[in-house]
Design an enzyme around this catalytic site. Structure first.
Site, mmCIF file in Angstrom:
data_model
loop_
_atom_site.group_PDB
_atom_site.id
_atom_site.type_symbol
_atom_site.label_atom_id
_atom_site.label_comp_id
_atom_site.label_asym_id
_atom_site.label_seq_id
_atom_site.Cartn_x
_atom_site.Cartn_y
_atom_site.Cartn_z
ATOM 1 C CE LYS A 254 -3.797 2.515 0.648
ATOM 2 N NZ LYS A 254 -4.553 2.831 -0.574
ATOM 3 C CB CYS B 23 -3.597 9.006 -4.854
ATOM 4 S SG CYS B 23 -5.123 8.790 -3.913
HETATM 5 C C1 DHB Z 1 -6.320 5.435 -3.069
HETATM 6 C C2 DHB Z 1 -5.050 5.564 -3.616
HETATM 7 C C3 DHB Z 1 -4.855 5.279 -4.959
HETATM 8 O O1 DHB Z 1 -3.639 5.415 -5.559
HETATM 9 C C4 DHB Z 1 -5.933 4.864 -5.732
HETATM 10 O O2 DHB Z 1 -5.743 4.588 -7.032
HETATM 11 C C5 DHB Z 1 -7.181 4.734 -5.188
HETATM 12 C C6 DHB Z 1 -7.376 5.017 -3.846
HETATM 13 C C7 DHB Z 1 -6.582 5.796 -1.657
HETATM 14 O O3 DHB Z 1 -5.849 5.386 -0.728
HETATM 15 O O4 DHB Z 1 -7.554 6.540 -1.435
#
Ligand code: DHB
Length: 305
Positions: free
Chosen positions: A45, A128
């Site tokens: 993560k 993200c």
């Molecule tokens: C999150 C992070 C990401 O890179 C993504 O593609 C989707 C969700 C997140 O932690 O919110």
């Protein structure tokens, strides 16, 4: 004998399936379990500088072949994650450490802490969809290149940069990160963000209102991005987006990917997905009378119309 092994920036993988970032990658023990289930590599993560709680529930919703999530980058912070990386290594598969920061200096600061655990690759999450900085870094070739340069200044560990499909500057960002010294590109992060509304209560299902869109339905977008990036750069690509089967993986590979990230499909096929995709890929290579993954990478035939 079919050779499923592949290589990303000097890192050797027994097979091209990689656990994508954000899915099961938040502890060393689970990363180890995924590695032992047959993944060619595992991605954590995304880890930031400080511990972060993320968004309140609900953080995701499953619509079948489309999935939305906005977790808000929850993670224990870089210092605490060093030990998790050490545990993850016991699984034997290469470890890709996804990281994020609020600016280029913070990206470098996070890498400076996590490099102690010697992951095989760092993956820079500049894309993200649920935080403003992620979207803007990933859409800005200059900002993206600056992050790569700052990170390269503090480590010799190879880096892959995870790109967003949510920009008309995709190829410019890919070129800029390659020129700045990136060793590989991961494409793509989730699409959107999107929004789902419960019509009875008339409220959005996800607490953050919007969430990144993933699942089999985004595969055509991902394959197009992989193809365009492969036409633009020489560094290897980890194709990610909508991969549930060997055929899905083969599409990414023919478009130009040297390995494939599997994320959302884990919810449908659990940890069996890695062996399933590998064995289906093996059958495809056999049918095509190919002996190695390398022979399929970027093999797309351009048809004159
Ligand atoms: C999150 C992070 C990401 O890179 C993504 O593609 C989707 C969700 C997140 O932690 O919110």
């Amino acid at each position: 004998m079919i050779n499923l092994s592949t290589e990303i920036a000097g890192v050797k993988l027994d097979n091209p399936t990689i656990l994508a970032a954000g899915v099961l990658g938040n502890t060393g023990e689970i990363l180890k379990r995924v590695a032992l289930s047959g993944a060619g590599a595992v991605t954590t993560k995304s880890i930031g500088l400080k511990p972060r709680a993320g968004h309140p529930n609900p953080i995701c919703t499953d619509l079948g072949n489309v999935f939305l999530n906005a977790m808000g980058l929850p993670n224990p912070g870089a210092e605490a994650f060093v030990e998790e990386l050490r545990i993850a290594k016991e699984g034997g598969a290469p470890i890709i450490n996804s990281i994020f920061g609020k600016d280029a200096d913070e990206f470098a600061e996070v890498v400076n802490i996590l490099k102690k655990a010697e992951p095989d690759l760092f993956e820079l999450n500049i894309s993200c969809p649920n935080v403003a900085s992620g979207t803007s870094f990933g859409c800005d070739p200059v900002a993206a290149a600056n992050i790569v340069k700052k990170v390269k200044d503090v480590t010799d560990i190879p880096i892959t940069v995870k790109l967003t499909p949510n920009t008309h500057l995709l190829v410019q960002v890919a070129k800029a990160v390659e020129e700045a010294g990136a060793d590989a590109i991961t494409a793509i992060n989730s699409v959107g963000p999107g929004m789902v509304i419960d019509i009875e209560s008339e409220i959005p299902i996800i607490s953050n209102k919007f969430g990144g869109v993933s699942g089999n339905a985004i595969k055509p977008i991902a394959v197009r991005c992989v193809y365009q990036i492969a036409k633009t750069v020489k560094i290897p690509i980890i194709g990610t987006g909508g991969i549930y089967s060997g055929a899905d993986a083969a599409e990414h590979i023919i478009a130009g990917a040297s390995a494939v990230g599997i994320g959302t499909a884990v919810k449908d096929h659990y940890l069996d997905v890695f062996k399933k995709v590998s064995s289906e890929l093996e059958e495809i290579l056999e049918r095509k009378k190919l002996k190695s993954i390398g022979e399929l990478v970027g093999s797309l035939k351009e048809v004159k119309t």
